[in-house]
Structure formats: structure tokens, C-alpha cells
Motif scaffolding. Structure first.
Motif, short mmCIF file in Angstrom:
data_model
loop_
_atom_site.label_atom_id
_atom_site.label_comp_id
_atom_site.label_asym_id
_atom_site.label_seq_id
_atom_site.Cartn_x
_atom_site.Cartn_y
_atom_site.Cartn_z
N LEU A 36 27.74 83.69 43.40
CA LEU A 36 27.12 83.33 42.20
C LEU A 36 25.74 84.04 41.86
O LEU A 36 24.79 83.90 43.03
CB LEU A 36 26.82 81.92 41.95
N THR A 37 25.30 84.34 40.89
CA THR A 37 23.89 84.85 40.49
C THR A 37 23.26 83.62 39.85
O THR A 37 23.49 83.09 39.06
CB THR A 37 23.87 85.87 39.61
N ILE A 38 22.08 83.16 40.55
CA ILE A 38 21.31 82.01 40.39
C ILE A 38 20.32 82.57 39.48
O ILE A 38 19.48 83.29 39.72
CB ILE A 38 20.89 81.07 41.52
N ILE A 39 20.18 81.80 38.41
CA ILE A 39 19.10 82.15 37.16
C ILE A 39 18.44 80.82 36.97
O ILE A 39 18.82 79.87 36.49
CB ILE A 39 19.59 82.76 35.93
N ASP A 40 17.01 80.61 37.30
CA ASP A 40 16.50 79.49 37.08
C ASP A 40 15.71 79.69 35.50
O ASP A 40 14.98 80.62 35.11
CB ASP A 40 15.20 79.56 37.90
N CYS A 41 16.07 78.44 34.88
CA CYS A 41 15.25 78.27 33.40
C CYS A 41 14.49 77.40 33.55
O CYS A 41 14.25 76.36 33.80
CB CYS A 41 16.43 78.04 32.50
N GLU A 42 13.18 77.83 32.99
CA GLU A 42 12.00 76.98 33.13
C GLU A 42 11.65 76.46 31.61
O GLU A 42 11.93 77.07 30.65
CB GLU A 42 10.65 77.92 33.55
N GLY A 43 10.93 75.48 31.63
CA GLY A 43 10.42 75.01 30.56
C GLY A 43 11.42 73.61 29.73
O GLY A 43 12.64 73.60 30.32
N GLU A 44 11.24 73.12 28.54
CA GLU A 44 11.88 72.23 27.90
C GLU A 44 12.94 72.96 26.72
O GLU A 44 13.82 72.45 26.24
CB GLU A 44 11.14 71.22 27.25
N ARG A 45 12.44 74.34 26.37
CA ARG A 45 13.39 75.15 25.30
C ARG A 45 13.23 76.46 25.58
O ARG A 45 12.05 76.86 26.29
CB ARG A 45 13.31 74.47 23.70
N GLY A 46 14.16 77.22 24.97
CA GLY A 46 13.94 78.41 25.06
C GLY A 46 15.15 79.46 25.41
O GLY A 46 16.20 78.94 25.40
N PHE A 47 14.96 80.78 25.82
CA PHE A 47 16.21 81.58 26.07
C PHE A 47 16.17 81.57 27.45
O PHE A 47 15.23 81.72 28.07
CB PHE A 47 16.08 83.01 25.34
N CYS A 48 17.30 81.80 28.02
CA CYS A 48 17.38 81.97 29.54
C CYS A 48 18.58 83.24 29.92
O CYS A 48 19.43 83.29 29.43
CB CYS A 48 17.71 80.92 30.13
N GLY A 49 18.16 83.97 30.85
CA GLY A 49 19.14 85.11 31.19
C GLY A 49 18.00 86.12 32.01
O GLY A 49 16.87 85.95 32.13
N THR A 50 18.81 87.32 32.60
CA THR A 50 18.20 88.19 33.13
C THR A 50 18.57 89.42 32.59
O THR A 50 19.63 89.46 31.72
CB THR A 50 18.09 88.24 34.71
N SER A 51 17.88 90.57 32.80
CA SER A 51 18.52 92.12 32.48
C SER A 51 19.71 92.25 33.20
O SER A 51 20.56 93.03 32.58
CB SER A 51 17.48 93.11 32.91
N GLN A 52 20.00 91.66 34.42
CA GLN A 52 21.40 92.06 35.03
C GLN A 52 22.57 91.06 34.29
O GLN A 52 23.76 91.30 34.71
CB GLN A 52 21.44 91.73 36.26
N SER A 53 22.03 90.05 34.01
CA SER A 53 23.29 88.84 33.62
C SER A 53 23.75 89.48 32.17
O SER A 53 22.86 89.75 31.37
CB SER A 53 22.62 87.58 33.44
N GLN A 54 25.12 89.17 32.11
CA GLN A 54 25.81 89.37 30.76
C GLN A 54 25.89 88.27 29.95
O GLN A 54 26.24 88.11 28.72
CB GLN A 54 27.11 89.91 30.95
N GLN A 55 24.94 87.17 30.56
CA GLN A 55 25.23 85.78 29.73
C GLN A 55 23.83 85.48 29.46
O GLN A 55 22.71 85.03 30.38
CB GLN A 55 25.58 84.75 30.73
N LEU A 56 23.45 85.57 28.14
CA LEU A 56 22.09 85.02 27.67
C LEU A 56 22.24 83.66 27.01
O LEU A 56 23.17 83.79 25.90
CB LEU A 56 21.37 85.97 26.85
N ILE A 57 21.60 82.77 27.14
CA ILE A 57 21.86 81.50 26.49
C ILE A 57 20.47 80.75 26.00
O ILE A 57 19.31 81.20 26.75
CB ILE A 57 22.32 80.36 27.49
N GLU A 58 20.54 79.94 24.99
CA GLU A 58 19.30 79.32 24.38
C GLU A 58 19.61 78.05 24.64
O GLU A 58 20.84 77.26 24.59
CB GLU A 58 19.30 79.64 22.82
#
Length: 139
Positions: A36-58
Motif C-alpha cells: 500500500l502507498t500511504i497518503i496522509d490527508c491534513e485538515g478538515e477539508r480539501g483535496f488529497c493525493g500525490t503526483s504518483q497516485s492515480q486516486q485524487l479525492i476530495e
């Protein structure tokens, strides 16, 4: 050893070992799953993902009266959701699912008293990406 004759026993041994190696290779290839590639999402709202992930989520956290609401907008549905680092409390994927074109909105809602004792993170797993969301701090 190179000067020895190739006997039936030696040939059988070579064929058996070659067969085992080929079977092991194909078995490992078929059941391989990447880490698994672990992606930390900070804050209470926003977008989360990385340039390597194919999964960008709001994502967005909100609190209304005694309820905690967490929503995610993505192009695919996660296959796992849980609290904590080790996944000790499994939570069923939300029944509240809305589709808007190719986007999926998932919403989880809990009563404040139903939350784990010290909720630090909420984790979602999409394929090989694990998103970690920090639970909003109470003021």
C-alpha cells in the motif's frame, strides 16, 4: 560433475526442479499484490493525493449536534474503511452513496458516543492507496 553421464535419475531430478521453479514463478506472479502507498490527508477539508497516485479525492469533516459526518468525493468506491492505525474497528462502507457523472460521493455519519475512544485517524483504502484522515480536534 560436467563429465558425468546424464542418467534417468539425474534427468528426472532436473525436470522436477525445473517444474517446481516454473510453478513457483507463475504462482507468485498471479498472487502478487503491491504494498500500500500511504497518503496522509491534513485538515478538515480539501483535496488529497500525490503526483504518483492515480486516486485524487476530495474530503470534508463536519459536526452537527451529536453527529460526526465524513464525506469523500472520488471516481471510485473504496474497498475498505476503518478507524485507527491497525484497523481494529471495521466500519461498513456507507449506504449513502451518490453518483454525479463519473464522481462518487460517499458519506459516513456517526453519533459522537459511537466513535472509538481516542479516534486519531480514519483510513480509506482504494486499490493500493491508503488515505489517512486526521480526525478533527474538538475545541
Amino acid at each position: 560433475m560436467a563429465a558425468e553421464k546424464l542418467t534417468r535419475g539425474r534427468l528426472a531430478q532436473i525436470i522436477v526442479m525445473l517444474t517446481l521453479l516454473v510453478v513457483a514463478f507463475f504462482w507468485r506472479t498471479l498472487v502478487y499484490t503491491p504494498g500500500l502507498t500511504i497518503i496522509d490527508c491534513e485538515g478538515e477539508r480539501g483535496f488529497c493525493g500525490t503526483s504518483q497516485s492515480q486516486q485524487l479525492i476530495e474530503f470534508a469533516w463536519s459536526e452537527e449536534q451529536d453527529n460526526v459526518i465524513f464525506s469523500v468525493v472520488s471516481d471510485k468506491k473504496p474497498h475498505s474503511a476503518y478507524w485507527g492505525e491497525e484497523g481494529s474497528k471495521q466500519i461498513e462502507i456507507s449506504d449513502q452513496l451518490d453518483r454525479n457523472g463519473d464522481k462518487i460521493t460517499l458519506t459516513w455519519q456517526w453519533k459522537t458516543q459511537d466513535l472509538p475512544r481516542n479516534p486519531m485517524r480514519f483510513n480509506l483504502v482504494f486499490d493500493r492507496y491508503q488515505f489517512k484522515f486526521n480526525y478533527p480536534k474538538s475545541e
